[in-house]
Design an enzyme around this catalytic site. Sequence first.
Site, short mmCIF file in Angstrom:
data_model
loop_
_atom_site.label_atom_id
_atom_site.label_comp_id
_atom_site.label_asym_id
_atom_site.label_seq_id
_atom_site.Cartn_x
_atom_site.Cartn_y
_atom_site.Cartn_z
N ASP A 1 0.84 -1.21 0.00
CA ASP A 1 0.00 0.00 0.00
C ASP A 1 0.87 1.26 0.00
O ASP A 1 0.37 2.37 -0.14
CB ASP A 1 -0.99 -0.01 1.17
CG ASP A 1 -0.31 -0.03 2.53
OD1 ASP A 1 0.94 -0.09 2.59
OD2 ASP A 1 -1.02 0.01 3.55
N LYS B 1 -1.23 -9.65 2.42
CA LYS B 1 -0.58 -9.21 3.65
C LYS B 1 -1.55 -8.27 4.37
O LYS B 1 -2.22 -7.47 3.72
CB LYS B 1 0.73 -8.48 3.36
CG LYS B 1 1.40 -7.92 4.62
CD LYS B 1 2.78 -7.40 4.34
CE LYS B 1 2.82 -5.99 3.83
NZ LYS B 1 2.19 -4.99 4.71
N GLU C 1 -2.00 -5.86 8.20
CA GLU C 1 -1.31 -5.29 9.37
C GLU C 1 -2.05 -5.61 10.66
O GLU C 1 -3.30 -5.54 10.70
CB GLU C 1 -1.21 -3.76 9.22
CG GLU C 1 -0.32 -3.33 8.06
CD GLU C 1 -0.12 -1.82 8.00
OE1 GLU C 1 -0.60 -1.09 8.90
OE2 GLU C 1 0.52 -1.36 7.03
N GLU D 1 8.31 -4.44 11.11
CA GLU D 1 8.74 -3.13 10.63
C GLU D 1 9.17 -2.23 11.79
O GLU D 1 8.44 -2.09 12.79
CB GLU D 1 7.59 -2.47 9.84
CG GLU D 1 7.97 -1.06 9.34
CD GLU D 1 7.07 -0.52 8.26
OE1 GLU D 1 6.15 -1.23 7.80
OE2 GLU D 1 7.29 0.64 7.86
N ASP E 1 -1.17 -6.36 -0.84
CA ASP E 1 -1.33 -5.72 0.47
C ASP E 1 -2.78 -5.29 0.67
O ASP E 1 -3.36 -4.62 -0.19
CB ASP E 1 -0.42 -4.48 0.52
CG ASP E 1 0.11 -4.20 1.91
OD1 ASP E 1 -0.17 -4.98 2.83
OD2 ASP E 1 0.84 -3.19 2.05
#
Length: 267
Positions: A44, A113, A115, A180, A83
Amino acid sequence: MSITVLDVKGFKGSGGPFAMLTAYDYLTARALDEAGIPLLLVGDTLGIFVLGYSTTVPVTIDDVIHHCRAVSRAVGNALVVGDMPFGSYHLSIADGVRNAGRLIQEGGAHCVKLEGPLFELVAVLTDSGIPVMGHLGLTPQSFHQLGGHKVQARTQSAVEQLIENARRLEAAGAFAIVLEAVPTEAARRVTEAVGVPTIGIGAGPHCDGQVLVSSEMLGLSSGARPRYAKLYASLHDEIVRAGRTFIEEVALREYPGVEHSYEWAIR
Ligand code: KIV
């Protein structure tokens, strides 16, 4: 595609760290696939590096699908990770499954993916046949909640929470986990605690894999770069140089030359 999620799981503990890069367009994806990159993430971050937003928050599922299509048309070998953007999986599990399905079906991604510690969604997606890569530490979609792009897991309790979340993501079925912007020691502990590969970005050398944003590592973006974003090329400078040379050659009538022009064909 010849790299599968099973290959990626097998990368842990065998043959050293592996690489992942972002890609958002056909030509870059083709070049990186030719270079032998095993994983391409249609991140993204395309919102920042392709669309010019200041965060990833405005990116929509349709934006990611559009770029996923271009990348998936380019690859011969790499696993394409689509993403899930902000707002595409937070409303309900059903909404998350529908949007993840769109990334696979319409975008041509091989896996998704997402978050954060969304264990139930990861389990439902995995059970539905959609492989999931987790993403912990700094989760940029929570930019407003986190108060900016800041290094995470800097206290003992935060590291313990990170390890717990990583373990639970693995138990829910995640085949790999991006870490991250966390301290090196935190990433080392998480990497030791889970049986699936960790892929670090600003997380030091102990992760099983490393990911960078291609626009940053290729030097396409000209602004400030985060500490971890090593430059492997200077494409912005190269484009400026080529643009200036073209402008100059046109003004001086040096371009086009005979070799760039067509001859009169009528006899
Ligand atoms: O969207 C993205 O580019 C990412 C990387 C920073 C891992 O999530």
